[in-house]
Design a protein around this motif. Sequence first.
Motif: not given
Length: 244
Positions: A29-38, A58-71
């Motif tokens: 996801x564009x603009x995502x941040x945070x220690x885990x993403x780093x 786009x991520x919402x279409x790719x995944x129906x679960x809690x994707x946390x900004x990464x698929x």
Amino acid sequence: MKETSRIFGIRTVIEAIESGKSIEKIFVQKGISGPLFQELNRLLKKENISVSYVPVEKLNKLSKGNHQGVVANISPISFIQLEELVENSQNSTTTPLFLLLDGLTDVRNFGAIIRTAECCGVTGIIIPEKGSAPINADTVKTSAGAVFKIPICKVNHIKDAVFHLQTYGIKMVAATEKTNDILFDLELNQPLGIIMGNEEKGVSNSILKAADFKAKLPMLGNIASLNVSVACGAFLYEVVRQRL
């Protein structure tokens, strides 16, 4: 038929990479941040994994679960290391025949080429880490399952693979229209690598310079070129014809 698996969630993707899964592509996801993403970002750079930064829709279409900004798409196959592929070929009684694909981007062309390569007894297929068609459901289907029967290797740069194969005495033949040499005039009954190029640009100039031979197919009609999968089939079967 085994197809590309899709996983989501930052921690899940991190664990997949660390466990050695073959990640085909990651959508972030564009603009995502945070220690885990780093932590994930450092891992992506270390492993040289292709990333596409996309809107959350786009991520919402790719995944129906809690994707946390990464698929992520996991490849349906495991890739072999170039060194292992070459060593295996040296221990075989069959004359090596490698196929190198320089920037092939169409998955159906890729699948068709894999199918032909398996039928022709190709030792292994070598593709670049970046800028290559993925091995996804369309590739698997078009290959008629051959993708599971032939070793496939990913390398950082095709040119480096060319040089590596040449150190083992493997002659490299680049398919190109930028030559007067016809394929049928070459001696192909020797350890060999066939290089096929991008659908539009063909084999890159730096790789053409590194190749031992350049060859083309005769064109008798008004259209100047063949589809790359068709041309590849013609090249491979000329090798088969000479070796039989």
